[in-house]
Enzyme design. Structure first.
Site, PDB file in Angstrom:
ATOM      1  CD  GLU A  18      -1.001   0.469   3.656  1.00  0.00           C
ATOM      2  OE1 GLU A  18      -1.310   1.540   3.753  1.00  0.00           O
ATOM      3  OE2 GLU A  18      -1.284  -0.159   4.527  1.00  0.00           O
ATOM      4  CE  LYS A  77      -6.819   6.339   6.167  1.00  0.00           C
ATOM      5  NZ  LYS A  77      -6.562   6.768   7.010  1.00  0.00           N
ATOM      6  CB  VAL A  97      -4.834  -2.439   4.248  1.00  0.00           C
ATOM      7  CG1 VAL A  97      -5.720  -3.730   4.282  1.00  0.00           C
ATOM      8  CG2 VAL A  97      -3.709  -2.618   5.078  1.00  0.00           C
ATOM      9  CG  ASP A 129     -13.840   5.334  11.838  1.00  0.00           C
ATOM     10  OD1 ASP A 129     -13.782   4.398  10.872  1.00  0.00           O
ATOM     11  OD2 ASP A 129     -12.788   6.316  12.325  1.00  0.00           O
ATOM     12  CB  SER A 131     -10.780   0.602   8.724  1.00  0.00           C
ATOM     13  OG  SER A 131     -10.607   0.039   7.807  1.00  0.00           O
ATOM     14  CB  ALA A 132     -13.508   0.913   3.889  1.00  0.00           C
ATOM     15  CG  ASP A 133      -7.966  -1.318   6.146  1.00  0.00           C
ATOM     16  OD1 ASP A 133      -8.111  -0.927   4.812  1.00  0.00           O
ATOM     17  OD2 ASP A 133      -7.231  -0.858   6.432  1.00  0.00           O
ATOM     18  CE  LYS A 150      -3.684   0.823  11.505  1.00  0.00           C
ATOM     19  NZ  LYS A 150      -4.073   1.442  10.402  1.00  0.00           N
TER      20      LYS A 150
HETATM   21  N1  PSU Z   1      -0.565  -0.227   9.286  1.00  0.00           N
HETATM   22  C1  PSU Z   1       0.795   0.774   9.636  1.00  0.00           C
HETATM   23  N2  PSU Z   1       0.305   1.813   8.879  1.00  0.00           N
HETATM   24  C2  PSU Z   1      -0.672   2.471   8.435  1.00  0.00           C
HETATM   25  C3  PSU Z   1      -1.029   1.977   8.403  1.00  0.00           C
HETATM   26  C4  PSU Z   1      -1.729   0.100   9.067  1.00  0.00           C
HETATM   27  O1  PSU Z   1       1.572   0.545   9.871  1.00  0.00           O
HETATM   28  O2  PSU Z   1      -0.049   4.364   8.425  1.00  0.00           O
HETATM   29  C5  PSU Z   1      -2.467   2.180   7.452  1.00  0.00           C
HETATM   30  C6  PSU Z   1      -2.896   1.718   6.973  1.00  0.00           C
HETATM   31  O3  PSU Z   1      -3.231   2.088   5.097  1.00  0.00           O
HETATM   32  C7  PSU Z   1      -4.936   1.054   7.105  1.00  0.00           C
HETATM   33  C8  PSU Z   1      -4.867   2.536   7.135  1.00  0.00           C
HETATM   34  O4  PSU Z   1      -5.455   0.442   5.701  1.00  0.00           O
HETATM   35  O5  PSU Z   1      -4.157   3.155   8.148  1.00  0.00           O
HETATM   36  C9  PSU Z   1      -6.643   2.612   8.031  1.00  0.00           C
HETATM   37  O6  PSU Z   1      -6.865   3.310   8.115  1.00  0.00           O
HETATM   38  P1  PSU Z   1      -8.554   3.648   8.358  1.00  0.00           P
HETATM   39  O7  PSU Z   1      -8.739   3.699  10.133  1.00  0.00           O
HETATM   40  O8  PSU Z   1      -8.751   5.203   8.665  1.00  0.00           O
HETATM   41  O9  PSU Z   1      -9.328   2.804   7.345  1.00  0.00           O
HETATM   42 MN    MN Z   2     -12.094   4.915   9.905  1.00  0.00          MN
END
Ligand code: PSU
Ligand code: MN
Length: 291
Positions: A18, A77, A97, A129, A131-133, A150
């Site tokens: 990514e 993003k 992701v 919230d 994630s769309a992941d 995470k």
């Molecule tokens: N893993 C990391 N650093 C990051 C991310 C993941 O070590 O910055 C990013 C990835 O791109 C993941 C995103 O898809 O954070 C998730 O963000 P959100 O919670 O807004 O969906």
């Molecule tokens: Mn989000």
């Protein structure tokens, strides 16, 4: 609209990477270094890296060094829903992701490496919230190697949602889910594997059954055991400053990098690169098996 680099098109074993973590996960300059190091590790393991992002009105699969460096500058993003607008508006788009997986689905890439998967944010449903992941992983037949979910998120809730979505979660030589900065301490994993080849076999069988994505969770080699208080501080600071939605993860990561005097930065860099290496082993195992 999608431009796949020649080298990627011709390779048997490909690992997608990514660009959000390059643009938004590390301080300026550091993200690009992590990107290059991940690519190098993938080549060492005998696979070809396909770093994915949006440049000049095209979705790019496989970047030159100069192209990868463009993601150091202000990039959007880009989750799955953002790809089309980013292409049409000719913006620089750093894929998450989820965004990267959407491209993998379009071009048939089966393995991806990253740091930590997104998921259910703490406090759900305030804010609601998620994630769309998660949704994208459920519908994309690809295996993602990460250091778990995470830990700024609600990890047990995220694991529940992955079960609901039918996403297998495999622990790489671990019985419990790694917590991104910490090697252990998460909920038990539904299945444990001892090798990249075993992960590849399970993925191939899952796909034979018509399944979508899988998560292979690799515990980080450097385990920081004391980040939770700092994480709570970071989340409280984000709430105080009204940081919301897509901005939360980058804000929290930057806060931790600064307040831990770089310890989270080093750990994050190492785990991203190690995950890329394991992803490459899975990709080569998949291409070697006749399935
Ligand atoms: N893993 C990391 N650093 C990051 C991310 C993941 O070590 O910055 C990013 C990835 O791109 C993941 C995103 O898809 O954070 C998730 O963000 P959100 O919670 O807004 O969906
Ligand atoms: Mn989000």
């Amino acid at each position: 609209m999608i431009l796949v680099a020649d080298e990627v098109r011709e390779a048997n074993a490909v690992v997608a990477l990514e660009t959000t973590l390059i643009a938004h996960g590390f301080p300026t300059g550091e993200g690009v270094a992590v990107g290059f190091e991940s690519e190098r590790r993938i080549r060492e393991a005998g696979a070809v890296p396909a770093t994915i992002g949006v440049l000049d009105g095209q979705i790019r699969v496989g970047l030159s060094g100069a192209e990868l460096e463009r993601f150091d500058l202000a990039a959007r993003k880009i989750g799955p829903r953002d790809l089309a607008a980013c292409v049409e508006q000719r913006a620089i788009g750093a894929t998450t992701v989820g965004g990267t997986l959407a491209v993998c689905r379009a071009v048939g890439i089966r393995v991806m490496g990253t740091g930590g998967l997104g998921g259910v944010h703490r406090g759900f449903p305030n804010p609601p919230d998620v994630s769309a992941d998660l949704g994208e992983l459920a519908r994309t037949p690809a295996l993602v190697v990460s250091a778990g979910i995470k830990s700024l998120l609600d990890v047990p809730a995220t694991l529940e949602v992955l079960e609901t979505l039918g996403v297998p979660v495999l622990g790489f030589r671990t019985d419990d889910l790694p917590l991104f900065y910490s090697a252990h301490g998460g909920p038990p994993v539904p299945a444990r594997v001892e090798s990249a080849a075993e992960g590849a076999e399970i993925a191939a069988t899952h796909w034979d059954l018509g399944g979508g994505g899988l998560l292979l969770a690799r515990p980080p080699d450097t385990s920081l055991e004391d980040v939770e208080p700092l994480l709570e501080e970071a989340l409280a600071a984000a709430a105080r400053r009204n940081v919301k939605g897509q901005a939360v993860t980058p804000f929290v990561l930057a806060f931790l990098h600064e307040r831990s005097e770089g310890r989270t930065l080093t750990a994050n860099r190492e785990l991203v690169v190690a995950n890329a290496g394991l992803a490459a082993e899975v990709a080569t195992a998949l291409s070697a098996s006749s399935r």
